[in-house]
Design a protein around this motif. Structure first.
Motif, short mmCIF file in Angstrom:
data_model
loop_
_atom_site.label_atom_id
_atom_site.label_comp_id
_atom_site.label_asym_id
_atom_site.label_seq_id
_atom_site.Cartn_x
_atom_site.Cartn_y
_atom_site.Cartn_z
N PHE A 7 0.82 -1.22 0.00
CA PHE A 7 0.00 0.00 0.00
C PHE A 7 0.85 1.27 0.00
O PHE A 7 0.44 2.31 0.52
N VAL A 8 2.03 1.17 -0.59
CA VAL A 8 2.93 2.32 -0.72
C VAL A 8 3.39 2.38 -2.17
O VAL A 8 3.89 1.39 -2.71
N ARG A 9 3.20 3.53 -2.81
CA ARG A 9 3.75 3.69 -4.15
C ARG A 9 5.25 3.94 -4.03
O ARG A 9 5.68 4.83 -3.30
N LEU A 10 6.02 3.13 -4.76
CA LEU A 10 7.47 3.16 -4.65
C LEU A 10 8.09 3.72 -5.92
O LEU A 10 7.51 3.62 -7.01
N ASP A 11 9.26 4.29 -5.76
CA ASP A 11 10.10 4.67 -6.89
C ASP A 11 11.20 3.61 -6.97
O ASP A 11 12.02 3.49 -6.05
N LEU A 12 11.22 2.83 -8.05
CA LEU A 12 12.04 1.63 -8.14
C LEU A 12 13.06 1.73 -9.26
O LEU A 12 12.83 2.38 -10.29
N ALA A 13 14.17 1.05 -9.06
CA ALA A 13 15.13 0.78 -10.13
C ALA A 13 15.69 -0.61 -9.87
O ALA A 13 15.91 -0.98 -8.71
N TRP A 14 15.90 -1.39 -10.93
CA TRP A 14 16.40 -2.75 -10.74
C TRP A 14 17.22 -3.21 -11.94
O TRP A 14 17.18 -2.60 -13.01
N SER A 15 17.93 -4.30 -11.72
CA SER A 15 18.73 -4.89 -12.79
C SER A 15 18.83 -6.39 -12.52
O SER A 15 18.50 -6.87 -11.44
N GLY A 16 19.30 -7.12 -13.55
CA GLY A 16 19.49 -8.55 -13.38
C GLY A 16 19.00 -9.36 -14.56
O GLY A 16 18.34 -8.83 -15.46
N ARG A 17 19.33 -10.63 -14.53
CA ARG A 17 18.89 -11.57 -15.55
C ARG A 17 17.94 -12.58 -14.91
O ARG A 17 17.96 -12.79 -13.70
N GLY A 18 17.13 -13.23 -15.73
CA GLY A 18 16.23 -14.25 -15.22
C GLY A 18 14.99 -13.67 -14.57
O GLY A 18 14.63 -12.51 -14.77
N GLU A 19 14.35 -14.48 -13.73
CA GLU A 19 13.06 -14.10 -13.15
C GLU A 19 13.20 -13.19 -11.94
O GLU A 19 12.31 -12.39 -11.65
N VAL A 20 14.28 -13.33 -11.18
CA VAL A 20 14.44 -12.57 -9.93
C VAL A 20 15.48 -11.47 -10.15
O VAL A 20 16.63 -11.76 -10.48
N HIS A 21 15.06 -10.22 -9.96
CA HIS A 21 15.93 -9.07 -10.19
C HIS A 21 16.49 -8.57 -8.86
O HIS A 21 16.06 -8.98 -7.77
N THR A 22 17.43 -7.66 -8.94
CA THR A 22 18.00 -7.00 -7.77
C THR A 22 17.60 -5.53 -7.79
O THR A 22 17.83 -4.83 -8.78
N LEU A 23 16.99 -5.08 -6.70
CA LEU A 23 16.59 -3.67 -6.62
C LEU A 23 17.80 -2.80 -6.33
O LEU A 23 18.55 -3.05 -5.38
N ASN A 24 17.97 -1.79 -7.13
CA ASN A 24 19.01 -0.79 -6.91
C ASN A 24 18.46 0.45 -6.22
O ASN A 24 19.23 1.24 -5.67
N ARG A 25 17.15 0.65 -6.30
CA ARG A 25 16.48 1.76 -5.61
C ARG A 25 15.09 1.32 -5.22
O ARG A 25 14.38 0.67 -6.00
N CYS A 26 14.70 1.66 -4.01
CA CYS A 26 13.35 1.34 -3.53
C CYS A 26 12.96 2.42 -2.53
O CYS A 26 13.10 2.26 -1.31
N ASP A 27 12.46 3.53 -3.05
CA ASP A 27 12.12 4.69 -2.23
C ASP A 27 10.61 4.87 -2.17
O ASP A 27 9.91 4.72 -3.18
N GLU A 28 10.11 5.22 -1.00
CA GLU A 28 8.68 5.47 -0.84
C GLU A 28 8.32 6.81 -1.47
O GLU A 28 8.95 7.83 -1.19
N ALA A 29 7.28 6.79 -2.31
CA ALA A 29 6.81 8.02 -2.96
C ALA A 29 5.50 8.51 -2.38
O ALA A 29 5.27 9.72 -2.29
N ALA A 30 4.60 7.59 -2.00
CA ALA A 30 3.30 7.97 -1.43
C ALA A 30 2.76 6.80 -0.62
O ALA A 30 2.78 5.66 -1.09
N VAL A 31 2.28 7.09 0.57
CA VAL A 31 1.75 6.06 1.47
C VAL A 31 0.24 6.15 1.48
O VAL A 31 -0.33 7.22 1.70
N LEU A 32 -0.43 5.02 1.22
CA LEU A 32 -1.88 4.94 1.30
C LEU A 32 -2.24 4.25 2.61
O LEU A 32 -1.80 3.13 2.87
#
Length: 233
Positions: A52-77
């Motif tokens: 229930f939080v809108r996030l600002d995300l960035a990620w990288s990686g191969r395959g099904e599971v990625h690695t988050l490089n950024r995970c910042d809260e933008a708005a909380v519901l």
């Protein structure tokens, strides 16, 4: 290597991963549902990713599971009480029915809209939940978009089978996919009025979702059914 520099997104589910990380199921507009690891997300002094939080995300990686490089809260519901459980229901449906990496900006918009409605105490939860369920069923290939509400007869009972078009019910026919023509038209035109129409629409959408769930239980719905919360889904 897949690399996304910036995207909004929401946590559908989070669980601990290794010593201090989290394994997240995320919903994004451009990539759909994805899995990603938030490293060190449970370390001392670091906040965990939460629903229930809108996030600002960035990620990288191969395959099904990625690695988050950024995970910042933008708005909380802020969802509380029964509305929080409805939010869990919304997330649980997405986790159990939405294929991974199937982007659909329209469905993402429906997800954002239902959370916004649940976070607003002035808005009744049912209309938003029905819109969300309808959007999910459309994404799963139900032919509801091909039904012309103007062609439905209000006093006729229709059977809407999974992945099929409606047909008039035979005399005496009982079907879990039955719905009155007036209720079906109101559902498709987003104008459900009165308890009878709302119940018929809710019952039909639930049966269609159960078909796609293939026996998988929805735990959040069970909480409501046990009487712990007001029945809203």
């Amino acid at each position: 290597m897949n690399r996304i520099q910036g995207s909004p997104g929401y946590v559908l589910h989070a669980r601990p991963y290794r010593e201090s990380s989290q394994l997240l199921e995320l919903l994004t507009p451009g990539e759909g549902r994805i899995a990603a690891v938030l490293r060190g997300g449970r370390g001392r002094g670091r906040s965990t990713a939460r629903p229930f939080v809108r996030l600002d995300l960035a990620w990288s990686g191969r395959g099904e599971v990625h690695t988050l490089n950024r995970c910042d809260e933008a708005a909380v519901l802020r969802l509380t009480g029964a509305r929080a459980v409805c939010g869990l229901y919304v997330n649980e449906l997405a986790i159990k029915l939405l294929p991974r990496q199937l982007p659909d900006p329209g469905f993402y918009a429906a997800y954002e809209a239902v959370l916004a409605g649940l976070a607003d105490p002035a808005m009744p939860p049912e209309p938003g939940l029905r819109r969300y369920e309808l959007a999910l069923l459309r994404l799963l290939g139900e032919g509801l978009d091909f039904i012309d509400p103007a062609a439905l007869e209000a006093q006729v009972t229709y059977v809407v089978p999974p992945q099929g078009l409606p047909r008039p019910a035979a005399p005496g026919e009982e079907s879990p996919y039955a719905i009155g023509g007036d209720s079906l038209a109101a559902l498709l035109q987003d104008r459900l009025e009165g308890r009878g129409q709302r119940r018929e629409a809710q019952r039909l959408l639930r049966r269609l979702l159960e078909y796609h769930l293939e026996g998988k239980p929805i735990v959040s719905r069970q909480l409501i059914a046990r009487g712990r919360l007001d029945r809203t889904s």
